[in-house]
Design a protein around this motif. Structure first.
Motif, PDB file in Angstrom:
ATOM      1  N   LYS A  51      -9.236  21.270  -3.427  1.00 37.82           N
ATOM      2  CA  LYS A  51      -8.629  21.003  -4.736  1.00 37.82           C
ATOM      3  C   LYS A  51      -7.755  19.757  -4.686  1.00 37.82           C
ATOM      4  CE  LYS A  51      -9.660  25.391  -6.070  1.00 37.82           C
ATOM      5  NZ  LYS A  51     -10.384  25.858  -7.244  1.00 37.82           N
ATOM      6  N   VAL A  52      -8.376  18.599  -4.757  1.00 35.55           N
ATOM      7  CA  VAL A  52      -7.622  17.350  -4.725  1.00 35.55           C
ATOM      8  C   VAL A  52      -7.723  16.676  -6.095  1.00 35.55           C
ATOM      9  CG1 VAL A  52      -7.360  15.118  -3.571  1.00 35.55           C
ATOM     10  CG2 VAL A  52      -8.089  17.122  -2.257  1.00 35.55           C
ATOM     11  N   PHE A  53      -6.573  16.363  -6.689  1.00 39.87           N
ATOM     12  CA  PHE A  53      -6.553  15.800  -8.029  1.00 39.87           C
ATOM     13  C   PHE A  53      -5.734  14.518  -8.064  1.00 39.87           C
ATOM     14  CE2 PHE A  53      -6.666  20.432  -8.331  1.00 39.87           C
ATOM     15  CZ  PHE A  53      -7.790  20.642  -9.115  1.00 39.87           C
ATOM     16  N   GLU A  54      -6.229  13.530  -8.802  1.00 41.01           N
ATOM     17  CA  GLU A  54      -5.428  12.338  -9.023  1.00 41.01           C
ATOM     18  C   GLU A  54      -4.514  12.588 -10.214  1.00 41.01           C
ATOM     19  OE1 GLU A  54      -7.548   8.774 -10.077  1.00 41.01           O
ATOM     20  OE2 GLU A  54      -5.652   7.670 -10.223  1.00 41.01           O
ATOM     21  N   ILE A  55      -3.218  12.480  -9.988  1.00 37.90           N
ATOM     22  CA  ILE A  55      -2.214  12.810 -11.013  1.00 37.90           C
ATOM     23  C   ILE A  55      -1.120  11.744 -10.928  1.00 37.90           C
ATOM     24  CG2 ILE A  55      -0.399  14.499 -11.611  1.00 37.90           C
ATOM     25  CD1 ILE A  55      -2.873  15.959 -12.066  1.00 37.90           C
ATOM     26  N   ASP A  56      -0.692  11.193 -12.067  1.00 40.09           N
ATOM     27  CA  ASP A  56       0.361  10.166 -11.992  1.00 40.09           C
ATOM     28  C   ASP A  56       1.760  10.791 -11.843  1.00 40.09           C
ATOM     29  OD1 ASP A  56       1.364  10.894 -14.484  1.00 40.09           O
ATOM     30  OD2 ASP A  56       0.242   9.354 -15.555  1.00 40.09           O
ATOM     31  N   SER A  57       2.752   9.941 -11.622  1.00 32.89           N
ATOM     32  CA  SER A  57       4.096  10.431 -11.272  1.00 32.89           C
ATOM     33  C   SER A  57       4.710  11.299 -12.362  1.00 32.89           C
ATOM     34  CB  SER A  57       5.031   9.246 -10.973  1.00 32.89           C
ATOM     35  OG  SER A  57       4.634   8.613  -9.772  1.00 32.89           O
ATOM     36  N   GLU A  58       4.495  10.917 -13.639  1.00 32.09           N
ATOM     37  CA  GLU A  58       5.108  11.684 -14.723  1.00 32.09           C
ATOM     38  C   GLU A  58       4.486  13.082 -14.810  1.00 32.09           C
ATOM     39  OE1 GLU A  58       4.978   9.763 -18.563  1.00 32.09           O
ATOM     40  OE2 GLU A  58       5.883  11.578 -19.445  1.00 32.09           O
ATOM     41  N   ALA A  59       3.171  13.122 -14.741  1.00 30.07           N
ATOM     42  CA  ALA A  59       2.484  14.424 -14.798  1.00 30.07           C
ATOM     43  C   ALA A  59       2.855  15.277 -13.585  1.00 30.07           C
ATOM     44  CB  ALA A  59       0.971  14.219 -14.854  1.00 30.07           C
ATOM     45  N   GLN A 109       0.855  -1.184   0.000  1.00 26.43           N
ATOM     46  CA  GLN A 109       0.000   0.000   0.000  1.00 26.43           C
ATOM     47  C   GLN A 109       0.886   1.226   0.000  1.00 26.43           C
ATOM     48  OE1 GLN A 109      -2.964  -0.107   3.213  1.00 26.43           O
ATOM     49  NE2 GLN A 109      -4.390  -0.374   1.509  1.00 26.43           N
ATOM     50  N   ALA A 110       0.873   1.936  -1.133  1.00 23.87           N
ATOM     51  CA  ALA A 110       1.748   3.099  -1.228  1.00 23.87           C
ATOM     52  C   ALA A 110       1.026   4.215  -1.961  1.00 23.87           C
ATOM     53  CB  ALA A 110       3.034   2.742  -1.960  1.00 23.87           C
ATOM     54  N   GLY A 111       1.477   5.418  -1.707  1.00 18.53           N
ATOM     55  CA  GLY A 111       0.831   6.548  -2.375  1.00 18.53           C
ATOM     56  C   GLY A 111       1.684   7.800  -2.312  1.00 18.53           C
ATOM     57  N   VAL A 112       1.176   8.838  -2.984  1.00 22.14           N
ATOM     58  CA  VAL A 112       1.838  10.140  -2.979  1.00 22.14           C
ATOM     59  C   VAL A 112       0.785  11.201  -2.675  1.00 22.14           C
ATOM     60  CG1 VAL A 112       3.183  11.800  -4.320  1.00 22.14           C
ATOM     61  CG2 VAL A 112       3.488   9.350  -4.723  1.00 22.14           C
ATOM     62  N   LEU A 113       1.160  12.136  -1.838  1.00 27.44           N
ATOM     63  CA  LEU A 113       0.278  13.262  -1.529  1.00 27.44           C
ATOM     64  C   LEU A 113       1.172  14.496  -1.629  1.00 27.44           C
ATOM     65  CD1 LEU A 113      -2.407  13.425   1.152  1.00 27.44           C
ATOM     66  CD2 LEU A 113      -0.567  15.075   1.367  1.00 27.44           C
ATOM     67  N   TYR A 114       1.056  15.175  -2.769  1.00 23.71           N
ATOM     68  CA  TYR A 114       1.973  16.288  -3.043  1.00 23.71           C
ATOM     69  C   TYR A 114       1.209  17.619  -3.010  1.00 23.71           C
ATOM     70  CZ  TYR A 114       4.768  19.488  -5.942  1.00 23.71           C
ATOM     71  OH  TYR A 114       5.447  20.581  -6.421  1.00 23.71           O
ATOM     72  N   PRO A 115       1.491  18.427  -2.013  1.00 22.61           N
ATOM     73  CA  PRO A 115       0.837  19.746  -1.971  1.00 22.61           C
ATOM     74  C   PRO A 115       1.603  20.722  -2.867  1.00 22.61           C
ATOM     75  CG  PRO A 115       2.013  19.313   0.098  1.00 22.61           C
ATOM     76  CD  PRO A 115       2.380  18.215  -0.846  1.00 22.61           C
ATOM     77  N   THR A 119      -8.663   1.613  -3.352  1.00 23.54           N
ATOM     78  CA  THR A 119      -9.029   1.810  -1.950  1.00 23.54           C
ATOM     79  C   THR A 119      -8.063   2.780  -1.268  1.00 23.54           C
ATOM     80  OG1 THR A 119      -9.763  -0.476  -1.927  1.00 23.54           O
ATOM     81  CG2 THR A 119      -9.591   0.611   0.209  1.00 23.54           C
ATOM     82  N   PHE A 120      -6.780   2.572  -1.528  1.00 23.26           N
ATOM     83  CA  PHE A 120      -5.794   3.453  -0.892  1.00 23.26           C
ATOM     84  C   PHE A 120      -5.908   4.875  -1.463  1.00 23.26           C
ATOM     85  CE2 PHE A 120      -1.353   4.588   0.463  1.00 23.26           C
ATOM     86  CZ  PHE A 120      -1.580   4.422   1.822  1.00 23.26           C
ATOM     87  N   LEU A 121      -6.222   4.965  -2.754  1.00 25.23           N
ATOM     88  CA  LEU A 121      -6.422   6.278  -3.376  1.00 25.23           C
ATOM     89  C   LEU A 121      -7.579   7.010  -2.689  1.00 25.23           C
ATOM     90  CD1 LEU A 121      -5.365   8.063  -5.758  1.00 25.23           C
ATOM     91  CD2 LEU A 121      -7.327   7.237  -7.048  1.00 25.23           C
ATOM     92  N   LYS A 122      -8.664   6.251  -2.434  1.00 24.73           N
ATOM     93  CA  LYS A 122      -9.825   6.871  -1.766  1.00 24.73           C
ATOM     94  C   LYS A 122      -9.444   7.365  -0.373  1.00 24.73           C
ATOM     95  CE  LYS A 122     -13.785   4.727  -4.022  1.00 24.73           C
ATOM     96  NZ  LYS A 122     -14.563   3.478  -3.987  1.00 24.73           N
ATOM     97  N   PHE A 150      -3.805  19.579  -3.944  1.00 25.51           N
ATOM     98  CA  PHE A 150      -3.134  18.364  -3.475  1.00 25.51           C
ATOM     99  C   PHE A 150      -3.194  17.352  -4.610  1.00 25.51           C
ATOM    100  CE2 PHE A 150      -2.052  18.434   1.104  1.00 25.51           C
ATOM    101  CZ  PHE A 150      -2.475  19.711   1.404  1.00 25.51           C
ATOM    102  N   LEU A 151      -2.020  16.931  -5.080  1.00 32.18           N
ATOM    103  CA  LEU A 151      -1.963  15.965  -6.175  1.00 32.18           C
ATOM    104  C   LEU A 151      -1.700  14.588  -5.560  1.00 32.18           C
ATOM    105  CD1 LEU A 151       0.214  18.057  -8.670  1.00 32.18           C
ATOM    106  CD2 LEU A 151      -2.194  18.311  -8.065  1.00 32.18           C
ATOM    107  N   ILE A 152      -2.629  13.654  -5.786  1.00 32.95           N
ATOM    108  CA  ILE A 152      -2.497  12.352  -5.130  1.00 32.95           C
ATOM    109  C   ILE A 152      -2.379  11.212  -6.143  1.00 32.95           C
ATOM    110  CG2 ILE A 152      -3.706  13.092  -3.020  1.00 32.95           C
ATOM    111  CD1 ILE A 152      -6.179  11.548  -4.083  1.00 32.95           C
ATOM    112  N   GLU A 153      -1.779  10.151  -5.699  1.00 31.52           N
ATOM    113  CA  GLU A 153      -1.566   8.963  -6.534  1.00 31.52           C
ATOM    114  C   GLU A 153      -1.472   7.782  -5.554  1.00 31.52           C
ATOM    115  OE1 GLU A 153       2.216   9.065  -8.561  1.00 31.52           O
ATOM    116  OE2 GLU A 153       1.703   7.402  -9.892  1.00 31.52           O
TER     117      GLU A 153
END
Lengths: 265, 265
Positions: A156-164, A110-116, A141-144, A133-136
């Motif tokens: 302002k929470v957005f799902e954004i992948d690592s490259e973007a 279970q891993a993720g990113v939360l980038y403000p 489930t973990f994204l939620k 907040f850009l999350i991945e």
């Protein structure tokens, strides 16, 4: 189901600007901060006290607590921190703009990113509602979970992948870090001539106020966008004793003109 | 004696950002604006109407009026405007940061400079009280007139000679024009990747707020000041298709580190 995507307890690793701000903000938003981890006992204690957490200097202490851990350390330290949690079952989340999620998925499920998308200064308060907040995350489930967590602070929470995310981080570096540095150069030029930096503050304020409302290319003023060669050449000559600032002046002026022409096409 | 240093009537030559703003501000401060001059009849009329002045397109019309004329035209046009007033007795004042007073003293006895250290946008209101006005004049009496005039708008009026003014202007270009351009680059990078420029606005706002209170070198954040080579190299690689932005990224990052080291010495 609702239970599953809620997070009530987290630990925060790192007590720099980002760790300090996120621990404080989540604490104020009602999240329990179980541990605050720093190699420095003093830093761990200082922040832990503020957010009602236990201060920890040894990472292995917290690896048996299965909650979500926010890894707020410098980019080059993320992978060694992550390694401590290999197969621990802890949900690891880093907060970096330019480090991919893969540094975490290599060691835990279970891993993720939360980038403000913001610049943080310890001790300076922050309004979070408009901070993106850009999350991945590794799975839905973990994204939620991350989304629910981030939405405690921001609209302002957005799902954004690592490259973007890395591309947005580069844009942020130009808008924030690099423009801050140009003000450092300006301050240095003022200082060299015994003028007060304060004199520039109304100009800086107005420049940024315009950028809140106008397209930056439309907001561009100055000799470069007017292609005023006489002034530009005089300024380059004035900067002969500062070759790096001179080179920046030249490149930036050329680029301003190029952008103007491109956007007028 | 008091009478001598008061100005009650001025004319304004040029209806660009600076002319528009100064004519409006002095009008609101109780100064009579006799003429507004522009090569464009439409522009002259538009501004003249707002400030109760007569619109003029032919400079020779106003050269027999001995009041003070504010020359708010582009730098390369100042000398030809000034030539019209040769031996006319009109007090000529230009508003440029980097053009010396000599361009005016060559043609008229009473000359001066009134340079507002600010960026102006037509139609956007401005608080003048804290805007520095840098003034210079051929003689003490005319300098006093300019001081009295500038103090109608601002609490920050300084006597500064042409060379010092140019240096301050260069600093202002870094702080304002160039930092605006870096935000243009950021906007372009966001746009290229279909992200909204608006996402950067909280970051820009926070960056500026810090610069109002902190020394910019102390306020510096980001990979360059941490000397995070891995991130910097990854970003340079991402910018391979944009050689100019790549070069700026490289130069600015090197310079940030250099400033950090210099200020830590």
């Amino acid at each position: 189901m609702i239970q599953e995507t809620n997070v009530s307890t987290i630990s925060v690793i790192g007590t720099g600007n980002v760790g300090w701000h996120l621990a404080t903000a989540f604490y104020r938003a009602g999240i329990t901060i179980r541990h605050v981890v720093s190699r420095s006992e003093e830093h761990a204690k200082e922040l832990a006290e503020q957010v009602g957490a236990a201060p920890v200097t040894d990472l292995s202490v917290i690896k048996d607590h299965p909650e979500l851990c926010l890894v707020c350390v410098s980019d080059d330290a993320i992978s060694s921190v992550a390694e401590t949690f290999r197969d621990s079952g802890v949900g690891l989340v880093h907060t970096s703009g330019s480090t991919g999620i893969s540094v975490l998925t290599e060691v835990c499920q279970q891993a993720g990113v939360l980038y403000p998308l913001q610049t943080f200064t310890k001790g300076k308060d922050m309004e979070y509602a408009q901070v993106p907040f850009l999350i991945e995350a590794t799975d839905t489930t973990f994204l939620k979970k991350l989304k629910t967590l981030a939405e405690l602070l921001s609209e302002k929470v957005f799902e954004i992948d690592s490259e973007a995310r890395r591309k947005i981080h580069i844009a942020a570096i130009f808008a924030c870090n690099f423009s801050n540095h140009l003000v450092s150069i300006a301050a240095d030029l003022m200082n060299e001539n015994d003028f007060d930096y304060e004199l520039l503050v109304p100009l800086i304020t107005e420049t940024m106020e315009k950028l809140q409302k106008m397209n930056p290319v439309a907001a561009q003023t100055g000799p470069a966008v007017r292609n005023d060669r006489a002034i530009i050449d005089r300024h380059l000559e004035s900067l002969n004793n500062r070759p790096r600032e001179r080179e920046l002046y030249k490149l930036l002026s050329e680029n301003i003109l190029r952008y103007r022409n491109k956007h007028n096409e």
